[in-house]
Design a protein around this motif. Structure first.
Motif, short mmCIF file in Angstrom:
data_model
loop_
_atom_site.label_atom_id
_atom_site.label_comp_id
_atom_site.label_asym_id
_atom_site.label_seq_id
_atom_site.Cartn_x
_atom_site.Cartn_y
_atom_site.Cartn_z
N GLU A 83 38.72 49.07 58.73
CA GLU A 83 38.14 48.58 57.47
C GLU A 83 37.16 49.61 56.92
OE1 GLU A 83 39.82 46.23 56.67
OE2 GLU A 83 40.07 44.75 58.27
N LYS B 215 30.39 43.00 42.65
CA LYS B 215 30.81 41.92 43.55
C LYS B 215 31.55 42.50 44.77
CE LYS B 215 31.42 38.27 40.11
NZ LYS B 215 31.00 38.90 38.84
N PRO C 126 40.40 33.77 39.92
CA PRO C 126 40.56 32.57 39.10
C PRO C 126 42.00 32.42 38.62
CG PRO C 126 39.39 34.30 37.90
CD PRO C 126 39.52 34.77 39.30
N1 BYC Z 1 35.89 37.48 45.10
O1 BYC Z 1 39.56 38.40 35.70
P1 BYC Z 1 39.59 38.38 37.18
C1 BYC Z 1 40.20 42.97 52.04
C2 BYC Z 1 35.77 38.20 40.05
S1 BYC Z 1 39.39 41.87 51.05
C3 BYC Z 1 34.88 37.95 44.34
O2 BYC Z 1 40.80 37.80 37.81
P2 BYC Z 1 40.31 41.00 38.20
C4 BYC Z 1 39.87 42.90 53.46
C5 BYC Z 1 36.26 39.47 39.36
O3 BYC Z 1 35.75 40.63 40.02
C6 BYC Z 1 40.14 41.81 49.50
N2 BYC Z 1 34.99 38.12 43.00
O4 BYC Z 1 39.30 39.86 37.73
C7 BYC Z 1 38.78 43.63 53.92
C8 BYC Z 1 35.69 39.24 37.98
O5 BYC Z 1 34.29 39.49 37.99
P3 BYC Z 1 33.64 40.84 37.32
C9 BYC Z 1 39.63 42.85 48.55
C10 BYC Z 1 36.19 37.82 42.45
O6 BYC Z 1 39.50 42.16 38.67
C11 BYC Z 1 38.39 43.54 55.25
C12 BYC Z 1 35.84 37.75 37.79
O7 BYC Z 1 35.89 37.18 39.07
N3 BYC Z 1 40.73 43.15 47.70
O8 BYC Z 1 40.96 43.73 51.57
O9 BYC Z 1 41.33 41.27 37.15
C13 BYC Z 1 39.11 42.72 56.11
C14 BYC Z 1 37.08 37.38 37.00
O10 BYC Z 1 38.30 37.63 37.77
C15 BYC Z 1 37.28 37.36 43.20
C16 BYC Z 1 40.58 43.59 46.46
O11 BYC Z 1 39.49 43.76 45.98
C17 BYC Z 1 37.09 37.19 44.58
N4 BYC Z 1 38.06 36.74 45.39
O12 BYC Z 1 41.09 40.35 39.45
C18 BYC Z 1 40.20 42.01 55.64
C19 BYC Z 1 41.87 43.90 45.74
N5 BYC Z 1 38.33 37.15 42.37
O13 BYC Z 1 34.19 42.02 38.11
C20 BYC Z 1 40.59 42.11 54.33
C21 BYC Z 1 41.67 44.62 44.44
C22 BYC Z 1 37.90 37.46 41.15
O14 BYC Z 1 34.08 40.87 35.90
N6 BYC Z 1 41.19 43.75 43.40
N7 BYC Z 1 36.62 37.85 41.18
O15 BYC Z 1 32.16 40.68 37.50
C23 BYC Z 1 41.99 42.94 42.67
O16 BYC Z 1 43.19 42.87 42.86
C24 BYC Z 1 41.35 42.18 41.54
O17 BYC Z 1 40.10 42.79 41.26
C25 BYC Z 1 41.16 40.67 41.83
C26 BYC Z 1 40.41 40.05 40.64
C27 BYC Z 1 42.51 40.00 41.98
C28 BYC Z 1 40.34 40.46 43.11
#
Ligand code: BYC
Length: 323
Positions: free
Chosen positions: A79, A110, A204
């Motif tokens: 990690e 976040k 969401p």
């Molecule tokens: N938790 O319009 P949305 C892992 C926030 S762990 C917190 O859908 P987006 C692992 C979002 O940031 C997994 N916040 O946003 C490690 C936004 O707020 P801001 C990590 C969340 O970005 C160790 C607001 O809600 N993976 O791998 O289009 C051990 C509106 O959401 C969450 C990634 O980060 C949440 N769950 O889609 C084991 C994957 N969900 O920023 C495992 C990459 C939403 O405007 N990221 N928000 O303040 C993504 O794929 C996308 O950023 C997300 C959210 C699907 C997470």
């Protein structure tokens, strides 16, 4: 015949490249909002990896055998590596590691909601591997095709390691599920507590997601939050049968017409509460990260001093070589 469309504005040229699946690289022109969206998503992803080490690291000393300890150490170390690849990918967009870390510590950036829940017993480590890493893979495999080159390339390696993590988690639960009555109860209890937070990880619902539409157009995101969540539910609803356990959702049922599992309503109030800093462990996690950063200051200073010494030494050699 030249089939390339004639791009009039930089934005059109950019979108045309994205549409043709040409990767965007650090020195290419990109809309400022695309750059900002990537910094937000990649840095939050990196923070999730680093904060994710905390609930698991907590169990290294208490893992029930040497084999379990060695495997968990390897996973937690992975990690850290994932965090580093991702911070490096984000740095190519013109933000420094120090700025990203500051944003995490100040609460501006976040990290995944899932790491604000406590790990109460050993079965939780199995549930994290199976469900949390499982959800992470479901979300991350499509990110191997994301439009930004450095992010896509980092994801390829991360996904290989995540699939090992998921299997070790499932194997922990499989062992418990074949154990004593008390072990079976631990296994079911961990699944009960981790299930809903795991399906919240996808974010969401699409109609409440402010970023999805634009991120899909730019091919940063390849599959929407709800579609990924559904795929995950479909997989896990089958795998849980192998454990002889159940998912804590009375509405879970195969829907022949849709070709998918129906599932119950997510507690969105809990989700928004957790991501705005008020989950069970938010304060504890950030305090632990800040303490680790402060306690590590001497290591950063020593590494910089060593690098400076090396630079001066090699500078001296170079001068000699020139002379
Ligand atoms: N938790 O319009 P949305 C892992 C926030 S762990 C917190 O859908 P987006 C692992 C979002 O940031 C997994 N916040 O946003 C490690 C936004 O707020 P801001 C990590 C969340 O970005 C160790 C607001 O809600 N993976 O791998 O289009 C051990 C509106 O959401 C969450 C990634 O980060 C949440 N769950 O889609 C084991 C994957 N969900 O920023 C495992 C990459 C939403 O405007 N990221 N928000 O303040 C993504 O794929 C996308 O950023 C997300 C959210 C699907 C997470």
């Amino acid at each position: 015949m030249n089939t390339e469309s004639v791009a009039v504005t930089p934005e059109e040229h950019f979108q045309d490249k994205v549409n043709r699946e040409v990767k965007i690289e650090p020195r290419d022109w990109m809309p400022e909002k695309y750059r900002q969206t990537l910094i937000r998503q990649i840095s939050q992803h990196a923070h999730s990896e680093i904060v994710g080490m905390l609930p698991e690291g907590n169990w290294i000393t208490r893992a029930p055998s040497l084999r379990r300890k060695a495997t968990l150490i390897a996973k937690v170390q992975d990690e850290a590596g994932h965090g580093l690849y991702l911070y490096s990918a984000a740095e190519t967009l013109g933000i420094s590691r120090a700025e990203m870390i500051d944003q995490l510590h100040s609460g501006k950036a976040k990290y995944s909601s899932i790491f604000n829940y406590p790990t109460l017993n050993w079965a939780d480590i199995g549930a994290i591997g199976w469900l949390v890493d499982g959800a992470a893979i479901m979300n991350q495999v499509p990110l191997c095709r994301t439009s930004y080159g450095p992010y896509a390339r980092a994801m390829v390696r991360i996904c290989k390691e995540e699939s090992f993590h998921q299997r070790q988690g499932f194997e922990i639960l499989l062992t418990l599920s074949k154990g004593t009555e008390a072990q079976r109860r631990m296994c079911q209890d961990a699944i009960n507590r981790w299930w809903w937070p795991s399906i919240m990880m996808f974010g969401p619902s699409d109609d409440a997601s402010p970023h999805t539409a634009q991120s899909m157009k730019w091919k940063i995101k390849r599959i929407s939050n709800d579609e990924l969540r559904q795929k995950f539910v479909d997989v896990i609803a089958e795998q849980v049968k192998i454990l002889g356990m159940t998912l804590p959702d009375e509405a879970l049922a195969w829907n022949e017409a849709r070709g998918h599992y129906d599932f119950g309503t997510i507690n969105w109030e809990e989700f928004w509460n957790v991501i705005s800093g008020n989950g069970p462990c938010n304060r504890e996690r950030i305090a632990a990260r800040i303490a680790a950063h402060e306690e590590g200051a001497w290591v950063r200073e020593a590494a910089s001093a060593f690098a400076e010494k090396q630079r001066q030494r090699s500078g001296g050699k170079d001068e000699k070589a020139v002379a």
